[in-house]
Design a protein around this motif. Sequence first.
Motif, PDB file in Angstrom:
ATOM      1  N   LEU A 209      10.317  -8.988  14.069  1.00  0.00           N
ATOM      2  CA  LEU A 209       9.436  -8.254  14.375  1.00  0.00           C
ATOM      3  C   LEU A 209       7.963  -8.258  13.674  1.00  0.00           C
ATOM      4  CD1 LEU A 209       8.001  -5.490  16.783  1.00  0.00           C
ATOM      5  CD2 LEU A 209       9.300  -3.964  15.018  1.00  0.00           C
ATOM      6  N   VAL A 210       8.551  -9.246  12.269  1.00  0.00           N
ATOM      7  CA  VAL A 210       7.589  -8.157  11.562  1.00  0.00           C
ATOM      8  C   VAL A 210       6.501  -9.835  11.412  1.00  0.00           C
ATOM      9  CG1 VAL A 210       7.070  -9.140   9.052  1.00  0.00           C
ATOM     10  CG2 VAL A 210       7.894  -7.332   9.825  1.00  0.00           C
ATOM     11  N   ALA A 211       7.591 -10.926  11.207  1.00  0.00           N
ATOM     12  CA  ALA A 211       6.329 -12.027  11.938  1.00  0.00           C
ATOM     13  C   ALA A 211       6.042 -12.152  13.987  1.00  0.00           C
ATOM     14  CB  ALA A 211       8.126 -13.150  12.683  1.00  0.00           C
ATOM     15  N   ALA A 212       6.590 -11.495  14.604  1.00  0.00           N
ATOM     16  CA  ALA A 212       5.687 -11.005  15.855  1.00  0.00           C
ATOM     17  C   ALA A 212       4.127 -10.527  15.894  1.00  0.00           C
ATOM     18  CB  ALA A 212       6.643 -10.384  16.894  1.00  0.00           C
ATOM     19  N   GLU A 213       4.177  -9.411  14.367  1.00  0.00           N
ATOM     20  CA  GLU A 213       3.057  -8.281  14.245  1.00  0.00           C
ATOM     21  C   GLU A 213       2.141  -8.758  13.667  1.00  0.00           C
ATOM     22  OE1 GLU A 213       5.311  -4.412  16.320  1.00  0.00           O
ATOM     23  OE2 GLU A 213       5.187  -4.791  14.442  1.00  0.00           O
ATOM     24  N   MET A 214       2.758  -9.793  12.492  1.00  0.00           N
ATOM     25  CA  MET A 214       1.351 -10.577  11.710  1.00  0.00           C
ATOM     26  C   MET A 214       0.682 -10.932  11.533  1.00  0.00           C
ATOM     27  SD  MET A 214       3.631 -13.373   9.568  1.00  0.00           S
ATOM     28  CE  MET A 214       2.752 -13.592   8.841  1.00  0.00           C
ATOM     29  N   ILE A 215       0.583 -11.427  13.218  1.00  0.00           N
ATOM     30  CA  ILE A 215      -1.285 -12.555  13.411  1.00  0.00           C
ATOM     31  C   ILE A 215      -1.420 -12.018  14.467  1.00  0.00           C
ATOM     32  CG2 ILE A 215      -1.620 -14.593  14.118  1.00  0.00           C
ATOM     33  CD1 ILE A 215       0.305 -15.745  13.267  1.00  0.00           C
ATOM     34  N   ALA A 216      -2.595 -11.134  14.557  1.00  0.00           N
ATOM     35  CA  ALA A 216      -3.794 -10.465  14.567  1.00  0.00           C
ATOM     36  C   ALA A 216      -3.542  -8.713  15.809  1.00  0.00           C
ATOM     37  CB  ALA A 216      -4.419 -11.495  16.380  1.00  0.00           C
ATOM     38  N   ALA A 217      -2.442  -8.393  14.687  1.00  0.00           N
ATOM     39  CA  ALA A 217      -2.218  -7.007  15.570  1.00  0.00           C
ATOM     40  C   ALA A 217      -2.508  -5.883  14.793  1.00  0.00           C
ATOM     41  CB  ALA A 217      -0.256  -6.966  15.762  1.00  0.00           C
ATOM     42  N   VAL A 218      -2.598  -4.788  15.646  1.00  0.00           N
ATOM     43  CA  VAL A 218      -2.908  -3.768  15.438  1.00  0.00           C
ATOM     44  C   VAL A 218      -2.704  -2.420  15.135  1.00  0.00           C
ATOM     45  CG1 VAL A 218      -5.512  -4.104  15.502  1.00  0.00           C
ATOM     46  CG2 VAL A 218      -4.761  -2.885  17.440  1.00  0.00           C
ATOM     47  N   SER A 219      -0.848  -2.178  15.763  1.00  0.00           N
ATOM     48  CA  SER A 219       0.170  -1.414  16.416  1.00  0.00           C
ATOM     49  C   SER A 219       1.426  -1.958  15.470  1.00  0.00           C
ATOM     50  CB  SER A 219      -0.285  -1.307  17.407  1.00  0.00           C
ATOM     51  OG  SER A 219      -0.173  -1.787  18.148  1.00  0.00           O
ATOM     52  N   GLY A 220       2.398  -0.990  15.739  1.00  0.00           N
ATOM     53  CA  GLY A 220       3.566  -1.000  14.941  1.00  0.00           C
ATOM     54  C   GLY A 220       4.024  -1.291  13.506  1.00  0.00           C
ATOM     55  N   ILE A 221       5.319  -0.778  13.845  1.00  0.00           N
ATOM     56  CA  ILE A 221       6.507  -1.048  11.931  1.00  0.00           C
ATOM     57  C   ILE A 221       5.907  -1.776  11.580  1.00  0.00           C
ATOM     58  CG2 ILE A 221       7.529   1.217  13.171  1.00  0.00           C
ATOM     59  CD1 ILE A 221       9.598  -0.361  13.806  1.00  0.00           C
ATOM     60  N   GLY A 222       6.405  -3.259  11.799  1.00  0.00           N
ATOM     61  CA  GLY A 222       6.180  -4.410  11.382  1.00  0.00           C
ATOM     62  C   GLY A 222       4.480  -4.351  10.546  1.00  0.00           C
ATOM     63  N   TRP A 223       3.648  -3.943  11.559  1.00  0.00           N
ATOM     64  CA  TRP A 223       2.431  -4.861  10.866  1.00  0.00           C
ATOM     65  C   TRP A 223       1.795  -3.778  10.327  1.00  0.00           C
ATOM     66  CZ3 TRP A 223      -1.582  -0.963  11.558  1.00  0.00           C
ATOM     67  CH2 TRP A 223      -3.186  -1.079  11.158  1.00  0.00           C
ATOM     68  N   MET A 224       2.446  -2.777   9.768  1.00  0.00           N
ATOM     69  CA  MET A 224       2.856  -1.549   9.590  1.00  0.00           C
ATOM     70  C   MET A 224       2.557  -1.446   8.018  1.00  0.00           C
ATOM     71  SD  MET A 224       3.292   2.280  11.112  1.00  0.00           S
ATOM     72  CE  MET A 224       3.312   2.865   9.580  1.00  0.00           C
ATOM     73  N   VAL A 225       3.888  -2.704   7.796  1.00  0.00           N
ATOM     74  CA  VAL A 225       4.623  -3.089   6.160  1.00  0.00           C
ATOM     75  C   VAL A 225       2.868  -4.411   5.776  1.00  0.00           C
ATOM     76  CG1 VAL A 225       5.959  -4.483   5.154  1.00  0.00           C
ATOM     77  CG2 VAL A 225       7.133  -2.381   7.210  1.00  0.00           C
ATOM     78  N   LEU A 226       3.273  -4.675   6.488  1.00  0.00           N
ATOM     79  CA  LEU A 226       2.178  -6.040   6.591  1.00  0.00           C
ATOM     80  C   LEU A 226       0.585  -5.776   5.867  1.00  0.00           C
ATOM     81  CD1 LEU A 226       3.705  -8.898   9.053  1.00  0.00           C
ATOM     82  CD2 LEU A 226       3.148  -8.614   6.700  1.00  0.00           C
ATOM     83  N   ASP A 227      -0.247  -4.967   7.061  1.00  0.00           N
ATOM     84  CA  ASP A 227      -1.378  -3.800   6.733  1.00  0.00           C
ATOM     85  C   ASP A 227      -0.979  -3.291   4.960  1.00  0.00           C
ATOM     86  OD1 ASP A 227      -3.963  -3.678   7.596  1.00  0.00           O
ATOM     87  OD2 ASP A 227      -3.245  -1.684   6.661  1.00  0.00           O
ATOM     88  N   ALA A 228      -0.075  -2.437   4.793  1.00  0.00           N
ATOM     89  CA  ALA A 228       0.073  -1.874   3.795  1.00  0.00           C
ATOM     90  C   ALA A 228       0.244  -2.756   2.394  1.00  0.00           C
ATOM     91  CB  ALA A 228       1.451  -0.729   3.754  1.00  0.00           C
ATOM     92  N   SER A 229       0.867  -3.826   2.225  1.00  0.00           N
ATOM     93  CA  SER A 229       1.213  -4.256   1.257  1.00  0.00           C
ATOM     94  C   SER A 229      -0.315  -5.068   1.192  1.00  0.00           C
ATOM     95  CB  SER A 229       2.008  -6.005   2.007  1.00  0.00           C
ATOM     96  OG  SER A 229       1.513  -6.708   3.052  1.00  0.00           O
ATOM     97  N   LYS A 230      -1.522  -5.150   1.771  1.00  0.00           N
ATOM     98  CA  LYS A 230      -2.793  -6.107   1.527  1.00  0.00           C
ATOM     99  C   LYS A 230      -3.487  -5.150   0.453  1.00  0.00           C
ATOM    100  CE  LYS A 230      -3.756  -8.189   6.323  1.00  0.00           C
ATOM    101  NZ  LYS A 230      -4.296  -8.061   7.548  1.00  0.00           N
ATOM    102  N   TYR A 231      -3.565  -3.274   0.662  1.00  0.00           N
ATOM    103  CA  TYR A 231      -3.528  -3.029  -0.021  1.00  0.00           C
ATOM    104  C   TYR A 231      -2.625  -2.395  -1.623  1.00  0.00           C
ATOM    105  CZ  TYR A 231      -7.055  -2.861   4.081  1.00  0.00           C
ATOM    106  OH  TYR A 231      -7.869  -2.651   4.826  1.00  0.00           O
ATOM    107  N   LEU A 232      -1.529  -2.969  -1.644  1.00  0.00           N
ATOM    108  CA  LEU A 232      -0.778  -3.203  -2.370  1.00  0.00           C
ATOM    109  C   LEU A 232       0.035  -1.384  -2.783  1.00  0.00           C
ATOM    110  CD1 LEU A 232      -2.104  -4.319  -5.667  1.00  0.00           C
ATOM    111  CD2 LEU A 232      -0.987  -5.129  -3.863  1.00  0.00           C
TER     112      LEU A 232
END
Length: 268
Positions: A209-232
């Motif tokens: 799921l994380v791999a599926a939501e890591m490119i050009a996604a703006v929703s999803g719990i996998g995307w939340m993890v990746l987006d939060a990592s950008k801001y530490l």
Amino acid sequence: MANVQRSTSSRFDLRNGIYLAVSAISVGLVLLTWWIASSNEWVNPLFLPSPGDVGSAFVTIAREGYKGTSLLAHIGASMQRIAVALMLVFLTAVPLGILCGRIRLLRAIFDPFIEFYRPLPPLAYYSLLVLWFGIQDTSKIILLFLGGFAPMFIAAVYSARRIPIDRINGAKSLGANKLGLYAYVIFPSCLPDLLTGLRTAVGVTYATLVAAEMIAAVSGIGWMVLDASKYLRSDIIYAVIILMGMIAILIDTAIRLLIQRVSPWIEQ
């Protein structure tokens, strides 16, 4: 006889209670170690926030959402992608796998392709899917579909090949045609193994799921993890990862209950 059954049931319940208590104690020890380590700052709080900070982050995103979208909407977006992918997996991998299990020539046609892509990491071909199908949900669903297809297909092939020949011959002797044979004998015989394969497919799909939501996604719990990592924001990362784990446990428990209902003789 009844006394023996009650005694056996009591011992079974006692063992289950002991195992449950051991699991609860092990989880409690991990949480205690986490709390002690974070309280004494044995690890930089950036890498290991305290359980309190993680809990506060979860409460915040549960109340206010994340990046303008509610937490339920993020969960719903991820679950919708997984549900659509798994539905397509079941509708395609099961009939194809059963046919390949019963027809060796058909298995020889499809097996090389399944064995070729099955060990590949999802990110190895995700860029191709984005090029072919765009950055919308289509490419994400196809990635999840490919992740779950292989284990479901293999389970279907295996279950179809191990059906006793006497069961097939018995159905034929009673006048079953090919369609009836597949519908009333082969598929029900394969169902327990298919549900076990579905459990594996769900795990693989959920992990993708994380791999599926890591490119050009703006929703999803996998995307939340990746987006939060950008801001530490490690507190949000931990909170969402724990949430993902709890959702996975609930899904797996539901599948295990379904397996137990369909085939109670299989030990889970």
